[in-house]
Design an enzyme around this catalytic site. Structure first.
Site, mmCIF file in Angstrom:
data_model
loop_
_atom_site.group_PDB
_atom_site.id
_atom_site.type_symbol
_atom_site.label_atom_id
_atom_site.label_comp_id
_atom_site.label_asym_id
_atom_site.label_seq_id
_atom_site.Cartn_x
_atom_site.Cartn_y
_atom_site.Cartn_z
ATOM 1 N NE ARG A 223 40.921 21.301 48.417
ATOM 2 C CZ ARG A 223 41.517 21.373 49.616
ATOM 3 N NH1 ARG A 223 41.108 20.612 50.620
ATOM 4 N NH2 ARG A 223 42.503 22.233 49.835
ATOM 5 C CG HIS A 271 37.146 21.876 54.293
ATOM 6 N ND1 HIS A 271 37.154 22.167 52.947
ATOM 7 C CD2 HIS A 271 38.443 21.645 54.614
ATOM 8 C CE1 HIS A 271 38.399 22.116 52.484
ATOM 9 N NE2 HIS A 271 39.200 21.807 53.493
HETATM 10 P P1 NDP Z 1 51.016 15.653 48.864
HETATM 11 O O1 NDP Z 1 51.294 16.461 47.666
HETATM 12 O O2 NDP Z 1 52.072 15.523 49.909
HETATM 13 O O3 NDP Z 1 50.610 14.173 48.435
HETATM 14 C C1 NDP Z 1 49.821 13.889 47.336
HETATM 15 C C2 NDP Z 1 49.818 12.396 47.090
HETATM 16 O O4 NDP Z 1 48.892 12.105 46.043
HETATM 17 C C3 NDP Z 1 51.175 11.857 46.637
HETATM 18 O O5 NDP Z 1 51.421 10.604 47.216
HETATM 19 C C4 NDP Z 1 50.996 11.710 45.128
HETATM 20 O O6 NDP Z 1 51.808 10.705 44.549
HETATM 21 C C5 NDP Z 1 49.548 11.303 45.051
HETATM 22 N N1 NDP Z 1 48.980 11.584 43.734
HETATM 23 C C6 NDP Z 1 48.803 12.769 43.110
HETATM 24 N N2 NDP Z 1 48.270 12.614 41.894
HETATM 25 C C7 NDP Z 1 48.119 11.278 41.733
HETATM 26 C C8 NDP Z 1 47.638 10.469 40.666
HETATM 27 N N3 NDP Z 1 47.196 10.999 39.521
HETATM 28 N N4 NDP Z 1 47.632 9.131 40.840
HETATM 29 C C9 NDP Z 1 48.089 8.578 41.989
HETATM 30 N N5 NDP Z 1 48.554 9.292 43.036
HETATM 31 C C10 NDP Z 1 48.562 10.617 42.909
HETATM 32 O O7 NDP Z 1 49.671 16.235 49.506
HETATM 33 P P2 NDP Z 1 49.219 16.235 51.033
HETATM 34 O O8 NDP Z 1 49.312 14.852 51.538
HETATM 35 O O9 NDP Z 1 49.924 17.280 51.801
HETATM 36 O O10 NDP Z 1 47.697 16.709 50.900
HETATM 37 C C11 NDP Z 1 46.744 15.975 50.171
HETATM 38 C C12 NDP Z 1 45.454 16.757 50.052
HETATM 39 O O11 NDP Z 1 44.735 16.765 51.275
HETATM 40 C C13 NDP Z 1 45.582 18.249 49.734
HETATM 41 O O12 NDP Z 1 45.856 18.454 48.371
HETATM 42 C C14 NDP Z 1 44.242 18.786 50.152
HETATM 43 O O13 NDP Z 1 43.354 18.766 49.053
HETATM 44 C C15 NDP Z 1 43.764 17.805 51.222
HETATM 45 N N6 NDP Z 1 43.660 18.448 52.546
HETATM 46 C C16 NDP Z 1 42.437 18.467 53.170
HETATM 47 C C17 NDP Z 1 42.301 19.021 54.410
HETATM 48 C C18 NDP Z 1 40.984 18.993 55.128
HETATM 49 O O14 NDP Z 1 40.864 19.567 56.215
HETATM 50 N N7 NDP Z 1 39.977 18.343 54.614
HETATM 51 C C19 NDP Z 1 43.444 19.619 55.134
HETATM 52 C C20 NDP Z 1 44.673 19.520 54.394
HETATM 53 C C21 NDP Z 1 44.764 18.966 53.144
HETATM 54 P P3 NDP Z 1 53.409 10.822 44.540
HETATM 55 O O15 NDP Z 1 53.805 10.713 46.000
HETATM 56 O O16 NDP Z 1 53.857 9.672 43.767
HETATM 57 O O17 NDP Z 1 53.730 12.165 43.969
HETATM 58 C C1 OXD Z 2 44.070 22.402 53.126
HETATM 59 C C2 OXD Z 2 42.715 22.445 53.653
HETATM 60 O O1 OXD Z 2 44.262 22.197 51.927
HETATM 61 O O2 OXD Z 2 42.540 22.856 54.822
HETATM 62 O O3 OXD Z 2 45.025 22.595 53.923
HETATM 63 O O4 OXD Z 2 41.779 22.029 52.972
#
Ligand code: NDP
Ligand code: OXD
Length: 308
Positions: A223, A271
């Site tokens: 993000r 994006h």
């Molecule tokens: P998940 O919820 O599967 O994974 C999130 C990860 O972040 C986990 O490993 C979690 O740790 C870690 N995390 C969260 N908070 C913290 C913290 N405070 N400190 C350390 N680690 C932290 O999310 P996804 O992998 O599915 O997606 C990630 C992000 O990608 C989405 O939220 C979205 O914003 C972005 N995205 C962007 C897209 C684009 O086109 N640009 C498309 C799709 C998604 P733990 O495993 O220990 O819980």
């Molecule tokens: C998502 C994105 O969160 O596309 O899936 O940004």
């Protein structure tokens, strides 16, 4: 028949309709919901505040995206209704492709060769073996975990940082606030795949850039609010960060006046790092609706305390 209300971009409404054609729900669109009592499920991207609360029989809310920060504002999600985020192989693979593509770009000096081609400069650089290139992923969830796995398969020296410890073959796990500095200090190519929460906002900032080895690269496909754009520009200009691939921005579309557009070592995409594909991601929605109907545990329910 139960009703699934969809708020997508208009362009993709027909794709969603096709995806649910064989499933026993009636699809309606945000623009024309019909009687508010009819709505059982909602599949949404950026719903306006207050609208979901107007459906008295709403049972489940699905986020069209993996990220749910579009649902965390005031009065968007009515209390007590489970919210399910998007998890789908096509979305996951798409993100891993984006990450691998930009890691390879920086690892193989393509950013330099492309610039030098424009100047007709013939300049060789010694190849660095992948095993000598330290890549680090902030966020080791569905997307970060898969990207890490793919990078490890390519032979990179991969580490990930998350809240909890992970066990992924070939990937070193750092976790918790206390291990962030150590993780950054070993990371030459940093990838951000964290969810946007109060704890992760602005994590790509001057202090953390300074913890990276000089000349590191930054890839942000999570993000825009994760990155302090002024700090990034300063780090690029000082050489602390040698290049950046950015898919997301604080303000989207990125303002035409943003200096990021013209920066010679910044690679911008609008994006699109990965996209939800209705044909496949609808299966996740169908599966959860079926689970709900059979009183089975739901999958990928958002924990609003944690913010993801
Ligand atoms: P998940 O919820 O599967 O994974 C999130 C990860 O972040 C986990 O490993 C979690 O740790 C870690 N995390 C969260 N908070 C913290 C913290 N405070 N400190 C350390 N680690 C932290 O999310 P996804 O992998 O599915 O997606 C990630 C992000 O990608 C989405 O939220 C979205 O914003 C972005 N995205 C962007 C897209 C684009 O086109 N640009 C498309 C799709 C998604 P733990 O495993 O220990 O819980
Ligand atoms: C998502 C994105 O969160 O596309 O899936 O940004």
């Amino acid at each position: 028949m139960e009703v699934l209300l969809i708020k997508s971009d208009l362009q993709r409404n027909p794709e969603w309709a096709n995806a649910f054609a064989e499933f026993d729900v009636e699809v309606r669109y945000w623009e024309k919901p019909g009687a508010v009592e009819d709505i059982d499920y909602a599949l949404v991207w950026e719903p306006e505040a207050g609208v979901l609360a107007g459906f008295p029989n709403l049972k489940l809310i699905f986020s069209i995206g993996a990220g749910i920060d579009h649902l965390t504002g005031d009065n968007i999600v009515p209390p007590g209704i489970p919210v399910i985020r998007m998890v789908d192989d096509a979305l996951t693979t798409g993100m891993a492709e984006y990450v691998v593509f930009h890691v390879l770009r920086f690892h193989r000096f393509m950013h330099l060769y492309e610039a030098e081609q424009r100047e007709k400069i013939w300049k060789e650089r010694l190849q660095v073996p992948a095993g000598k290139r330290r890549v680090g992923l902030l966020g080791m969830g569905v997307l970060g975990g898969k990207a890490a796995e793919m990078l490890a398969t390519l032979g990179f020296d991969v580490a990930g940082w998350s809240r909890s410890k992970k066990t992924i073959p070939g990937v070193t796990s750092y976790y918790g606030e206390s291990q962030l500095a150590e993780f950054l200090a070993r990371t030459e190519i940093l990838v951000c795949l964290l969810p946007l929460t109060a704890d992760t906002e602005n994590i790509l900032n001057a202090e953390n850039f300074a913890r990276l080895p000089k000349g590191a690269f930054v890839i942000n496909s999570a993000r825009g609010e994760h990155c302090n754009e002024e700090d990034l520009l300063a780090a690029l200009d000082s050489g602390q960060v040698a290049g950046a691939a950015l898919d997301v921005f604080k303000h989207e579309p990125l303002n035409p006046n943003s200096p990021l557009w013209d920066h010679p070592r910044v690679y911008i995409t609008p994006h699109v790092a990965s996209m939800t594909v209705p044909a496949s991601s609808s299966n996740h929605v169908k599966d959860n609706i079926t689970r709900f109907r059979n009183a089975q545990p739901l999958q990928n329910v958002v924990d609003f305390e944690l913010g993801y």
